[in-house]
Scaffold this active site. Sequence first.
Site, PDB file in Angstrom:
ATOM      1  CG  HIS A   1      -1.051  -8.620   0.314  1.00 35.20           C
ATOM      2  ND1 HIS A   1      -0.700  -7.302   0.428  1.00 35.20           N
ATOM      3  CD2 HIS A   1      -2.373  -8.610   0.003  1.00 35.20           C
ATOM      4  CE1 HIS A   1      -1.753  -6.534   0.193  1.00 35.20           C
ATOM      5  NE2 HIS A   1      -2.780  -7.313  -0.072  1.00 35.20           N
TER       6      HIS A   1
ATOM      7  CE1 TYR B   1      -3.102  -2.991   0.343  1.00 35.70           C
ATOM      8  CE2 TYR B   1      -3.707  -2.237   2.525  1.00 35.70           C
ATOM      9  CZ  TYR B   1      -3.851  -3.124   1.485  1.00 35.70           C
ATOM     10  OH  TYR B   1      -4.782  -4.140   1.587  1.00 35.70           O
TER      11      TYR B   1
HETATM   12  N1  LIG Z   1      -5.947  -8.590   1.398  1.00 36.41           N
HETATM   13  C1  LIG Z   1      -6.259  -8.027   0.264  1.00 36.41           C
HETATM   14  O1  LIG Z   1      -5.877  -8.499  -0.819  1.00 36.41           O
HETATM   15  C2  LIG Z   1      -7.121  -6.799   0.276  1.00 36.41           C
HETATM   16  C3  LIG Z   1      -7.720  -6.349  -0.907  1.00 36.41           C
HETATM   17  C4  LIG Z   1      -8.524  -5.207  -0.827  1.00 36.41           C
HETATM   18  C5  LIG Z   1      -8.717  -4.571   0.379  1.00 36.41           C
HETATM   19  N2  LIG Z   1      -8.097  -5.014   1.513  1.00 36.41           N
HETATM   20  C6  LIG Z   1      -8.274  -4.341   2.834  1.00 36.41           C
HETATM   21  O2  LIG Z   1      -9.650  -4.153   3.095  1.00 36.41           O
HETATM   22  C7  LIG Z   1      -9.910  -2.759   3.320  1.00 36.41           C
HETATM   23  C8  LIG Z   1     -11.324  -2.405   2.929  1.00 36.41           C
HETATM   24  O3  LIG Z   1     -11.547  -2.578   1.539  1.00 36.41           O
HETATM   25  P1  LIG Z   1     -11.700  -1.316   0.550  1.00 36.41           P
HETATM   26  O4  LIG Z   1     -10.576  -0.380   0.759  1.00 36.41           O
HETATM   27  O5  LIG Z   1     -11.960  -1.828  -0.792  1.00 36.41           O
HETATM   28  O6  LIG Z   1     -12.896  -0.536   1.093  1.00 36.41           O
HETATM   29  P2  LIG Z   1     -14.426  -0.738   1.424  1.00 36.41           P
HETATM   30  O7  LIG Z   1     -14.499  -0.698   2.901  1.00 36.41           O
HETATM   31  O8  LIG Z   1     -15.064  -1.878   0.693  1.00 36.41           O
HETATM   32  O9  LIG Z   1     -14.956   0.626   0.840  1.00 36.41           O
HETATM   33  C9  LIG Z   1     -15.001   0.952  -0.544  1.00 36.41           C
HETATM   34  C10 LIG Z   1     -15.375   2.406  -0.730  1.00 36.41           C
HETATM   35  O10 LIG Z   1     -16.606   2.692  -0.066  1.00 36.41           O
HETATM   36  C11 LIG Z   1     -16.622   4.042   0.359  1.00 36.41           C
HETATM   37  N3  LIG Z   1     -17.314   4.129   1.657  1.00 36.41           N
HETATM   38  C12 LIG Z   1     -16.887   3.661   2.851  1.00 36.41           C
HETATM   39  N4  LIG Z   1     -17.781   3.928   3.815  1.00 36.41           N
HETATM   40  C13 LIG Z   1     -18.810   4.581   3.218  1.00 36.41           C
HETATM   41  C14 LIG Z   1     -20.023   5.122   3.687  1.00 36.41           C
HETATM   42  N5  LIG Z   1     -20.392   5.033   4.967  1.00 36.41           N
HETATM   43  N6  LIG Z   1     -20.841   5.750   2.792  1.00 36.41           N
HETATM   44  C15 LIG Z   1     -20.492   5.817   1.481  1.00 36.41           C
HETATM   45  N7  LIG Z   1     -19.349   5.330   0.983  1.00 36.41           N
HETATM   46  C16 LIG Z   1     -18.514   4.721   1.843  1.00 36.41           C
HETATM   47  C17 LIG Z   1     -15.190   4.499   0.494  1.00 36.41           C
HETATM   48  O11 LIG Z   1     -14.994   5.689  -0.277  1.00 36.41           O
HETATM   49  P3  LIG Z   1     -14.494   7.061   0.466  1.00 36.41           P
HETATM   50  O12 LIG Z   1     -13.111   6.770   0.927  1.00 36.41           O
HETATM   51  O13 LIG Z   1     -14.568   8.058  -0.665  1.00 36.41           O
HETATM   52  O14 LIG Z   1     -15.453   7.318   1.588  1.00 36.41           O
HETATM   53  C18 LIG Z   1     -14.374   3.340  -0.070  1.00 36.41           C
HETATM   54  O15 LIG Z   1     -13.430   3.743  -1.052  1.00 36.41           O
HETATM   55  C19 LIG Z   1      -8.791  -2.095   2.526  1.00 36.41           C
HETATM   56  O16 LIG Z   1      -8.630  -0.741   2.851  1.00 36.41           O
HETATM   57  C20 LIG Z   1      -7.623  -2.961   2.884  1.00 36.41           C
HETATM   58  O17 LIG Z   1      -7.151  -2.642   4.177  1.00 36.41           O
HETATM   59  C21 LIG Z   1      -7.328  -6.127   1.473  1.00 36.41           C
END
Ligand SMILES: NC(=O)c1ccc[n+]([C@@H]2O[C@H](COP(=O)([O-])OP(=O)(O)OC[C@H]3O[C@@H](n4cnc5c(N)ncnc54)[C@H](OP(=O)(O)O)[C@@H]3O)[C@@H](O)[C@H]2O)c1
Length: 274
Positions: A105, A47
């Site tokens: 990862h 990241y």
């Molecule tokens: N292990 C892996 O391979 C892997 C892969 C992907 C992700 N991850 C981890 O999982 C975490 C979560 O996944 P993700 O980053 O894809 O995010 P997510 O939690 O699925 O959120 C996706 C998008 O939703 C929006 N959002 C969040 N809360 C909201 C709300 N209350 N109302 C409206 N929109 C909202 C955010 O945009 P805004 O920021 O514009 O609010 C965010 O970009 C990552 O940050 C990472 O730490 C791990």
Amino acid sequence: MHNVNANGATIPALGFGTFRMSGPDVLRMVPQVLTLGYRHIDTAQIYGNEAEVGEGIANSGVKRGDVFLTTKVWVSNYKRAAFLRSVDESLGKLRTDYVDLLLLHWPNEAVPLAEQIAALNEVHKAGKVRHIGVSNFNRALLAEAVRLSDAPIVTNQIEIHPYIDQSVMLEAAHKAGQSVTAYYAMADGKVFADPVLKGIADRHGHSVAQVVLRWLVQQDGVIALSKTVGEQRAAENLAIFDFELSKDDMAAIHGLARPDGRIVSPDGLAPAWD
Ligand SMILES: NC(=O)c1ccc[n+]([C@@H]2O[C@H](COP(=O)([O-])OP(=O)(O)OC[C@H]3O[C@@H](n4cnc5c(N)ncnc54)[C@H](OP(=O)(O)O)[C@@H]3O)[C@@H](O)[C@H]2O)c1
């Protein structure tokens, strides 16, 4: 917030994710979310923001020992020497002597899994890592990781949202005493336009994001990650521990799963998914 207990680890059920977050956003958001009450932060070497996560925790006023901190080793660091060096680099950037959880990862056959697991165990034994786990593993890889490891595997971090059926992975995790950590809860934004989720959210007087996160943390052994660059959204996403979804709500959300619901499956990294 409740904790999820898995093979000796006590993990706050909601973690703040930092994927696709710029350094300045991380520096701003990490102290804010810790002040709001988040106690679990998820980052990764790839990241490119571990230094800002470390600085954010240091600036937050919350003690390091009160934060559950996860990072992930990137696949290009899986050979022993690179692995050990990369963990020391991560700890330096994160301004800490240990992380609470260190994950592989993605699976990667370029280095034998035995070497990857041995390296995880080596940093665990050295006290640099309190718990170890994996991410994006299928059941066969997970079973092999368990077989190879002295320290228990406490979680498999995988894609979970209403459009993907991960019941098989959840069942395998339960049997092994592990948790499952859910990423991509918002299905890359697809959940927000969903009429079923909107209906449930309206009936409860909560937002769609809250309903989806609640659906996750209400399942046994499931930890949810949530990322946002908005402070109000971060507060909203944390306010999911004072209401409950009914059995019918839970079933209706599970019913949204479809065979093509998976979003994250990068060529060259993704295993044969279960
Ligand atoms: N292990 C892996 O391979 C892997 C892969 C992907 C992700 N991850 C981890 O999982 C975490 C979560 O996944 P993700 O980053 O894809 O995010 P997510 O939690 O699925 O959120 C996706 C998008 O939703 C929006 N959002 C969040 N809360 C909201 C709300 N209350 N109302 C409206 N929109 C909202 C955010 O945009 P805004 O920021 O514009 O609010 C965010 O970009 C990552 O940050 C990472 O730490 C791990």
